[in-house]
Design a protein around this motif. Structure first.
Motif, PDB file in Angstrom:
ATOM      1  N   TRP A 180      -0.770  11.408  -3.159  1.00 41.71           N
ATOM      2  CA  TRP A 180      -1.178  11.690  -1.785  1.00 41.71           C
ATOM      3  C   TRP A 180      -0.409  10.819  -0.793  1.00 41.71           C
ATOM      4  O   TRP A 180      -0.003  11.291   0.260  1.00 41.71           O
ATOM      5  N   GLU A 181      -0.209   9.573  -1.162  1.00 40.26           N
ATOM      6  CA  GLU A 181       0.516   8.666  -0.254  1.00 40.26           C
ATOM      7  C   GLU A 181       1.966   9.129  -0.109  1.00 40.26           C
ATOM      8  O   GLU A 181       2.494   9.178   1.006  1.00 40.26           O
ATOM      9  N   ARG A 182       2.618   9.489  -1.212  1.00 38.17           N
ATOM     10  CA  ARG A 182       4.012   9.966  -1.159  1.00 38.17           C
ATOM     11  C   ARG A 182       4.127  11.247  -0.344  1.00 38.17           C
ATOM     12  O   ARG A 182       5.120  11.468   0.332  1.00 38.17           O
ATOM     13  N   GLU A 183       3.113  12.112  -0.418  1.00 43.22           N
ATOM     14  CA  GLU A 183       3.131  13.384   0.300  1.00 43.22           C
ATOM     15  C   GLU A 183       2.550  13.256   1.706  1.00 43.22           C
ATOM     16  O   GLU A 183       2.329  14.257   2.377  1.00 43.22           O
ATOM     17  N   ASP A 184       2.293  12.024   2.122  1.00 43.68           N
ATOM     18  CA  ASP A 184       1.762  11.719   3.456  1.00 43.68           C
ATOM     19  C   ASP A 184       0.401  12.383   3.701  1.00 43.68           C
ATOM     20  O   ASP A 184       0.107  12.835   4.797  1.00 43.68           O
ATOM     21  N   GLN A 185      -0.430  12.449   2.650  1.00 42.95           N
ATOM     22  CA  GLN A 185      -1.775  13.001   2.774  1.00 42.95           C
ATOM     23  C   GLN A 185      -2.841  11.914   2.727  1.00 42.95           C
ATOM     24  O   GLN A 185      -4.018  12.205   2.879  1.00 42.95           O
ATOM     25  N   ALA A 186      -2.439  10.675   2.491  1.00 47.52           N
ATOM     26  CA  ALA A 186      -3.401   9.575   2.407  1.00 47.52           C
ATOM     27  C   ALA A 186      -3.702   9.060   3.805  1.00 47.52           C
ATOM     28  O   ALA A 186      -2.823   8.984   4.647  1.00 47.52           O
ATOM     29  N   GLU A 187      -4.944   8.721   4.028  1.00 46.77           N
ATOM     30  CA  GLU A 187      -5.325   8.154   5.316  1.00 46.77           C
ATOM     31  C   GLU A 187      -5.273   6.627   5.289  1.00 46.77           C
ATOM     32  O   GLU A 187      -5.723   5.985   6.218  1.00 46.77           O
ATOM     33  N   LEU A 188      -4.730   6.074   4.212  1.00 43.44           N
ATOM     34  CA  LEU A 188      -4.583   4.630   4.085  1.00 43.44           C
ATOM     35  C   LEU A 188      -3.101   4.278   4.133  1.00 43.44           C
ATOM     36  O   LEU A 188      -2.247   5.102   3.806  1.00 43.44           O
TER      37      LEU A 188
END
Length: 83
Positions: A47-55
């Motif tokens: 999610w972080e790599r795909e820019d879907q993380a809110e953190l």
């Protein structure tokens, strides 16, 4: 979306639950728990790599590392108990 499709940022994993015949309590095999922790950590990083993380990336990396470490501790404890 149908009811079985996870929302963005939602993690759904199959989890084997068993009832202990002696106590009637629900139990989860340790291998399932450590696998769940590792899968969760990998999903957060995706999610972080795909820019879907809110953190922020550092927080995701720290949380993912903590989950992986906990999974390792569970595995080591189980190996020690089985030896």
């Amino acid at each position: 979306m149908d009811d079985d499709t996870p929302e963005p940022g939602e993690l759904r994993l199959p989890l084997a639950l068993y009832r202990d015949n002696a106590t009637g309590e629900m139990v989860i095999p340790a291998a399932e728990v450590s696998g769940l922790l590792r899968t969760s950590a990998r999903q957060w990083l995706t999610w972080e790599r795909e820019d879907q993380a809110e953190l922020d990336p550092q927080t995701v990396a720290l949380l993912g590392g903590a989950l992986a470490d906990l999974a390792d501790q569970i595995d080591v404890a189980c190996i020690a108990a089985a030896s």
